[in-house]
Design a protein around this motif. Structure first.
Motif, PDB file in Angstrom:
ATOM      1  N   LEU A  94     101.959  93.460 -45.900  1.00 38.36           N
ATOM      2  CA  LEU A  94     103.096  92.929 -45.163  1.00 38.36           C
ATOM      3  C   LEU A  94     103.631  93.993 -44.212  1.00 38.36           C
ATOM      4  O   LEU A  94     103.437  95.186 -44.423  1.00 38.36           O
ATOM      5  CB  LEU A  94     104.214  92.518 -46.125  1.00 38.36           C
ATOM      6  CG  LEU A  94     103.906  91.410 -47.138  1.00 38.36           C
ATOM      7  CD1 LEU A  94     105.022  91.332 -48.173  1.00 38.36           C
ATOM      8  CD2 LEU A  94     103.726  90.076 -46.436  1.00 38.36           C
ATOM      9  N   SER A  95     104.357  93.543 -43.200  1.00 38.11           N
ATOM     10  CA  SER A  95     105.125  94.477 -42.385  1.00 38.11           C
ATOM     11  C   SER A  95     106.453  94.721 -43.092  1.00 38.11           C
ATOM     12  O   SER A  95     106.863  93.937 -43.966  1.00 38.11           O
ATOM     13  CB  SER A  95     105.378  93.901 -40.993  1.00 38.11           C
ATOM     14  OG  SER A  95     106.275  92.790 -41.070  1.00 38.11           O
ATOM     15  N   GLU A 123     108.835  91.780 -42.715  1.00 35.46           N
ATOM     16  CA  GLU A 123     108.415  90.635 -43.539  1.00 35.46           C
ATOM     17  C   GLU A 123     108.796  90.849 -44.996  1.00 35.46           C
ATOM     18  O   GLU A 123     109.305  89.927 -45.660  1.00 35.46           O
ATOM     19  CB  GLU A 123     106.905  90.435 -43.417  1.00 35.46           C
ATOM     20  CG  GLU A 123     106.462  89.876 -42.079  1.00 35.46           C
ATOM     21  CD  GLU A 123     104.949  89.904 -41.919  1.00 35.46           C
ATOM     22  OE1 GLU A 123     104.440  89.147 -41.074  1.00 35.46           O
ATOM     23  OE2 GLU A 123     104.278  90.690 -42.634  1.00 35.46           O
ATOM     24  N   LEU A 124     108.569  92.043 -45.494  1.00 39.24           N
ATOM     25  CA  LEU A 124     108.926  92.329 -46.888  1.00 39.24           C
ATOM     26  C   LEU A 124     110.430  92.270 -47.078  1.00 39.24           C
ATOM     27  O   LEU A 124     110.922  91.733 -48.085  1.00 39.24           O
ATOM     28  CB  LEU A 124     108.393  93.692 -47.305  1.00 39.24           C
ATOM     29  CG  LEU A 124     108.743  94.143 -48.728  1.00 39.24           C
ATOM     30  CD1 LEU A 124     108.257  93.136 -49.760  1.00 39.24           C
ATOM     31  CD2 LEU A 124     108.165  95.521 -49.013  1.00 39.24           C
ATOM     32  N   ALA A 178     112.626  90.467 -45.446  1.00 39.24           N
ATOM     33  CA  ALA A 178     113.051  89.065 -45.451  1.00 39.24           C
ATOM     34  C   ALA A 178     112.676  88.380 -46.761  1.00 39.24           C
ATOM     35  O   ALA A 178     113.456  87.611 -47.329  1.00 39.24           O
ATOM     36  CB  ALA A 178     112.415  88.332 -44.267  1.00 39.24           C
ATOM     37  N   ARG A 179     111.485  88.675 -47.278  1.00 37.33           N
ATOM     38  CA  ARG A 179     111.043  88.035 -48.515  1.00 37.33           C
ATOM     39  C   ARG A 179     111.888  88.489 -49.706  1.00 37.33           C
ATOM     40  O   ARG A 179     112.231  87.683 -50.582  1.00 37.33           O
ATOM     41  CB  ARG A 179     109.562  88.349 -48.748  1.00 37.33           C
ATOM     42  CG  ARG A 179     108.952  87.556 -49.883  1.00 37.33           C
ATOM     43  CD  ARG A 179     107.451  87.733 -49.950  1.00 37.33           C
ATOM     44  NE  ARG A 179     106.780  87.201 -48.771  1.00 37.33           N
ATOM     45  CZ  ARG A 179     105.460  87.108 -48.657  1.00 37.33           C
ATOM     46  NH1 ARG A 179     104.673  87.519 -49.654  1.00 37.33           N
ATOM     47  NH2 ARG A 179     104.913  86.625 -47.567  1.00 37.33           N
TER      48      ARG A 179
END
Length: 205
Positions: A185-186, A189-190, A192-193
């Protein structure tokens, strides 16, 4: 820096390849890695400074926020660095006085004569009551040790909550990092998750 045994460490081999430098800017513990430099790390820095003629600009804003009883090692106490080190200190982090904007610079007389001119002409003067407050905080008891214990307890809580993720533990400071690339992941992205699925607020670097 490189990750070793789940912690950030100074990559001394990479540092030894530095051939030219006017100055090295280092912080211990650093943000956001939380790396804490030991005596051998500072000795490696001293070797580079001596070889290149570089100054060490040492950001000391967090130097007492270290975990697990790690000793405070000021680079000025390391052979070869005392005469090359410019220390930048602040009340913002150790003393939790973030909005006060009180700080100081100390270093060899030759460079300080120029830094003082820059300070006079490029900054504003902190208010009087801020300066009195900072002076009071610098006297013991300061509450720094109690704050550090709280920071470490919070770090342990976060580490436990993220136990199944590739967490890089901090040796001190205010933050710790998760290696997003290991997970494919970027960092955004991580981040946000984690917020969406785990209700964990994390800032991508």
């Amino acid at each position: 820096m490189r990750v070793h045994d789940g912690h950030w460490r100074l990559d001394r081999e990479a540092l030894s390849q530095v051939r030219t430098a006017a100055a090295l800017l280092l912080m211990s513990p650093s943000m956001p890695s939380g790396v804490v430099l030991d005596h051998d790390d500072w000795a490696a820095v001293a070797e580079v400074c001596e070889r290149t003629g570089a100054y060490l600009i040492y950001d000391a804003a967090m130097e007492r926020i270290v975990f697990d009883g790690h000793p405070l090692i000021n680079p000025c106490r390391v052979d070869g660095l005392g005469e090359r080190t410019i220390i930048i200190g602040s009340m913002s982090k150790e003393y939790r006085m973030i909005g006060w904007r009180i700080g100081w610079v100390a270093g060899p007389a030759g460079i300080m004569s120029r830094i003082m001119v820059a300070g006079i002409y490029n900054t504003t003067v902190a208010s009087g009551f801020h300066q009195f407050g900072a002076a009071a905080a610098l006297r013991e008891p300061s509450g720094v040790a109690e704050a550090v214990a709280e920071y470490q307890a919070r770090h342990e809580t976060v580490a436990a909550q993220l136990a199944d993720l590739p967490l890089v533990r901090a040796g001190g400071g205010w933050s710790c990092l998760v290696d997003a690339e290991v997970m494919g992941l970027s960092a955004p992205e991580l981040s946000a998750r984690l917020l969406e699925r785990g209700r964990i607020a994390a800032t991508p670097p």
